[in-house]
Design an enzyme around this catalytic site. Structure first.
Site, PDB file in Angstrom:
ATOM      1  N   ASN A 152       0.811  -1.231   0.000  1.00 42.47           N
ATOM      2  CA  ASN A 152       0.000   0.000   0.000  1.00 42.47           C
ATOM      3  C   ASN A 152       0.839   1.274   0.000  1.00 42.47           C
ATOM      4  O   ASN A 152       0.407   2.297  -0.511  1.00 42.47           O
ATOM      5  CB  ASN A 152      -1.020  -0.003   1.140  1.00 42.47           C
ATOM      6  CG  ASN A 152      -0.392   0.078   2.498  1.00 42.47           C
ATOM      7  OD1 ASN A 152       0.767  -0.320   2.699  1.00 42.47           O
ATOM      8  ND2 ASN A 152      -1.133   0.591   3.457  1.00 42.47           N
ATOM      9  N   LYS A 175      12.222  -8.079   1.407  1.00 43.98           N
ATOM     10  CA  LYS A 175      11.264  -8.923   0.677  1.00 43.98           C
ATOM     11  C   LYS A 175      10.018  -8.060   0.504  1.00 43.98           C
ATOM     12  O   LYS A 175       9.196  -7.947   1.401  1.00 43.98           O
ATOM     13  CB  LYS A 175      10.951 -10.193   1.481  1.00 43.98           C
ATOM     14  CG  LYS A 175      10.463 -11.380   0.630  1.00 43.98           C
ATOM     15  CD  LYS A 175       9.201 -11.148  -0.158  1.00 43.98           C
ATOM     16  CE  LYS A 175       7.923 -11.341   0.642  1.00 43.98           C
ATOM     17  NZ  LYS A 175       6.716 -10.990  -0.159  1.00 43.98           N
ATOM     18  N   SER A 229      -0.397  -7.517   7.387  1.00 46.57           N
ATOM     19  CA  SER A 229      -1.612  -7.985   8.052  1.00 46.57           C
ATOM     20  C   SER A 229      -1.326  -8.538   9.443  1.00 46.57           C
ATOM     21  O   SER A 229      -0.207  -8.968   9.753  1.00 46.57           O
ATOM     22  CB  SER A 229      -2.266  -9.085   7.214  1.00 46.57           C
ATOM     23  OG  SER A 229      -1.521 -10.283   7.351  1.00 46.57           O
ATOM     24  N   GLY A 233       1.721 -10.935  10.663  1.00 48.36           N
ATOM     25  CA  GLY A 233       2.552 -10.343  11.714  1.00 48.36           C
ATOM     26  C   GLY A 233       2.633 -11.229  12.941  1.00 48.36           C
ATOM     27  O   GLY A 233       3.704 -11.408  13.539  1.00 48.36           O
ATOM     28  N   GLU A 250       4.170  -3.973  12.577  1.00 47.41           N
ATOM     29  CA  GLU A 250       3.236  -2.863  12.370  1.00 47.41           C
ATOM     30  C   GLU A 250       2.061  -3.463  11.600  1.00 47.41           C
ATOM     31  O   GLU A 250       2.212  -3.819  10.438  1.00 47.41           O
ATOM     32  CB  GLU A 250       3.983  -1.784  11.582  1.00 47.41           C
ATOM     33  CG  GLU A 250       3.151  -0.633  11.108  1.00 47.41           C
ATOM     34  CD  GLU A 250       2.445   0.042  12.230  1.00 47.41           C
ATOM     35  OE1 GLU A 250       3.075   0.308  13.256  1.00 47.41           O
ATOM     36  OE2 GLU A 250       1.238   0.270  12.100  1.00 47.41           O
ATOM     37  N   CYS A 284      -3.215   1.591   6.660  1.00 46.99           N
ATOM     38  CA  CYS A 284      -3.478   1.079   8.010  1.00 46.99           C
ATOM     39  C   CYS A 284      -3.949   2.208   8.909  1.00 46.99           C
ATOM     40  O   CYS A 284      -4.493   1.972   9.980  1.00 46.99           O
ATOM     41  CB  CYS A 284      -2.311   0.299   8.585  1.00 46.99           C
ATOM     42  SG  CYS A 284      -0.760   1.070   8.377  1.00 46.99           S
ATOM     43  N   GLN A 331      -8.766  -8.573  -2.874  1.00 43.69           N
ATOM     44  CA  GLN A 331      -9.075  -7.483  -1.943  1.00 43.69           C
ATOM     45  C   GLN A 331     -10.482  -6.938  -2.214  1.00 43.69           C
ATOM     46  O   GLN A 331     -11.240  -6.643  -1.290  1.00 43.69           O
ATOM     47  CB  GLN A 331      -8.007  -6.400  -2.106  1.00 43.69           C
ATOM     48  CG  GLN A 331      -7.937  -5.397  -0.974  1.00 43.69           C
ATOM     49  CD  GLN A 331      -7.654  -6.031   0.375  1.00 43.69           C
ATOM     50  OE1 GLN A 331      -7.030  -7.083   0.469  1.00 43.69           O
ATOM     51  NE2 GLN A 331      -8.158  -5.405   1.433  1.00 43.69           N
ATOM     52  N   GLU A 464       8.213   3.259  14.228  1.00 46.69           N
ATOM     53  CA  GLU A 464       9.054   3.622  13.091  1.00 46.69           C
ATOM     54  C   GLU A 464       9.100   5.144  13.035  1.00 46.69           C
ATOM     55  O   GLU A 464       8.397   5.830  13.761  1.00 46.69           O
ATOM     56  CB  GLU A 464       8.449   3.038  11.806  1.00 46.69           C
ATOM     57  CG  GLU A 464       8.347   1.537  11.900  1.00 46.69           C
ATOM     58  CD  GLU A 464       8.171   0.838  10.574  1.00 46.69           C
ATOM     59  OE1 GLU A 464       7.025   0.727  10.110  1.00 46.69           O
ATOM     60  OE2 GLU A 464       9.198   0.403   9.998  1.00 46.69           O
TER      61      GLU A 464
END
Ligand code: UN1
Length: 494
Positions: A152, A175, A229, A233, A250, A284, A331, A464
């Site tokens: 995103n 990655k 997601s 995570g 995150e 998010c 999605q 972050e």
């Protein structure tokens, strides 16, 4: 034009050893193939991690100010290619072109901020309890880092991770999402051209369950940073927990905008439109709940629905488009299934709710901007992350109830309150359980100089951006220098 993406391992752009590739279509026109990228496996990851391990001893000795200069140069290169990369981004993941430019700009901003830290990665000096003894703390790099990033923000999010990792003296293996390999490659190219030595930055394309899982668990990796997601995570968190590996997660959000009875309603409507439908709700930080005071509920809704009806849905390359397609058919179908669930649970579909598939929409993953009213806090549409152009309005009758509904979620990334009452604004800042609170602004649009991250199920306590990101990419070393010339025993010799 199709971009052929390759892996970058030890300074060489190469195909996967598997020989497999994945083609990525334009979500606005699925007949157009935008990129072809390797589907790598554990052996490609192994080669990349070995390169990162081999490059680490020399890179950590490069003075941090010099590492910072290379990052500044990467930022400069990105700014000269901003338009080109933004256009590729819109084609590869769909977001409107103005937002794609913003994504690249966020990486440029991060480069400028991080580059300067090359001269300021400080520790502390403190007085020691014994005479003629000196105490200080230093930041040291962690080692090779495995970075797993989403589609995103295909340039901004890699930049949040890679620039700070590098300035601190770490090497990395990235990655990127299999949906945005070409964007990731453009970002990595800027680093290579800026003079980052071979092996310091490596990129391996592929699927999460194969390349991603191999990276996270590889014995050469010392720290893992993931954005994506909650399901993935949590799996990464489990693996890293078992391996005693530093990990920054995150994950999801269920962000809300509260509108109180004293708010500037037109401003609150603008905020909700941008917060809910910017990036087609695929942030998010997206606003997915509206918490409206009963006394302004109807007035707000009528203005809001009028504006939502006027939103232009279409190909993000068209500068007049407000809402672009969803990133993939999967999605889009997920969003459609949430609409069904909400209707079944008794929410009122006030607007939208359908897949757009005729005419100009025939070959893309378009969905109508969708508004639910009459939502209660227990409905799944009020609790689960949709990641699409869907907003659920909940009516409340007091400020306390607004805060209580706001906090009644497993997540805690971003939050917003529209009010002109300074007392309420400060109480909300204190009481909203979220990593970010906006007063009279939407839930999206964080700037890179403040920490970014969330509480509760959104993350695992790391941040972050800002100055806080360096806590993740460095380890502290405490140093004691005894210049007394004799043995001095702490806690014993007074
Ligand atoms: C994300 O959706 O993962 O604050 C990141 C914002 C952007 C970053 C969003 N600057 O909305």
């Amino acid at each position: 034009m199709t971009v052929n993406v390759l892996n970058l391992i030890n300074g060489t752009w190469c195909a996967s050893r598997t020989g497999r590739t994945l083609s990525r279509e334009n979500p606005a026109r699925a007949t157009e193939v935008v990129s072809l990228a390797p589907i790598s496996d554990a052996s490609d990851i192994d080669a990349a991690v070995k390169a990162a391990v081999a490059a680490y001893p020399a890179w950590k000795l490069v003075p941090a100010p010099r590492r910072g200069l290379m990052i500044a140069e990467a930022g400069r290169i990105l700014s000269t290619r901003k338009e080109e990369i933004a256009t590729l981004m819109t084609r590869e993941m769909g977001k409107p072109i103005a937002e794609a430019r913003g994504d690249v700009q966020e990486a440029i901003d991060t480069a400028l901020l991080v580059a300067a830290q090359g001269r300021f990665l400080g520790g502390e000096t403190v007085p020691c309890e014994l005479p003629n003894k000196f105490g200080m703390s230093l930041r040291q790099p962690v080692g090779p880092c495995g970075l797993v990033t989403p589609w995103n923000f295909p340039v901004a999010i890699p930049s949040w991770k890679i620039f700070p990792a590098l300035v601190c003296g770490n090497t990395v293996v990235l990655k990127p999402s299999e949906l945005t390999p070409a964007c990731a490659a453009e970002f990595v190219k800027a680093l290579v051209e800026a003079g980052i030595p071979s092996g310091v930055v490596n990129m391996v394309c592929g699927l999460g369950e194969e390349a991603g899982a191999a990276l996270v668990a590889h014995p050469g990796i010392r720290a893992v940073s993931f954005t994506g997601s909650t399901t993935t995570g949590s799996l990464i968190g489990e693996t890293c927990g078992r391996l005693n590996r530093k990990v920054s997660l995150e994950m999801g959000g269920k962000n809300a905008q509260i509108v109180m009875e004293d708010a500037d309603l037109d401003l609150a409507v603008e905020g909700a439109l941008w917060g809910a439908f910017g990036t087609t709700g695929q942030r998010c930080t997206a606003t997915s709940r509206l918490i409206l005071h009963a006394s302004i509920h109807d007035a707000f809704m009528s203005k809001f629905l009028d504006r939502v009806k006027k939103l232009v849905v279409g190909d993000g390359l068209d500068a007049n488009v407000h809402v672009a397609p969803l990133v993939s058919a999967e999605q889009r179908d997920r969003v459609a299934s949430y609409v069904e669930i909400a209707v079944k649970e008794g929410a009122k579909l006030a607007l939208g709710g359908h897949v757009l598939s005729s005419g100009a929409y025939a070959n893309g993953y378009f969905f109508e901007p969708t508004v639910f009213t009459g939502v209660t806090r227990t409905m799944r549409i009020a609790r689960e992350e949709v990641f699409g152009p869907v907003i659920a309005a909940i009516k409340v009758s007091s400020f306390d109830e607004a805060v209580s509904v706001h906090n009644d979620t497993d997540f805690g990334l971003s939050s917003s309150i529209y009010t002109r009452d300074v007392n309420r604004a400060f109480t909300a800042i204190r009481d909203l359980e979220a990593g970010i609170t906006y007063v009279n602004g939407p839930t999206i649009g964080a700037e890179v100089q403040l920490p970014f991250g969330g509480v509760k199920g959104t993350g695992n306590g790391h941040r972050e951006a800002g100055m806080q990101v360096y806590e993740f990419y460095t380890e502290w070393k405490s140093v004691y220098i005894d210049h007394s010339g004799r043995l001095q025993r702490a806690q014993i010799d007074t």
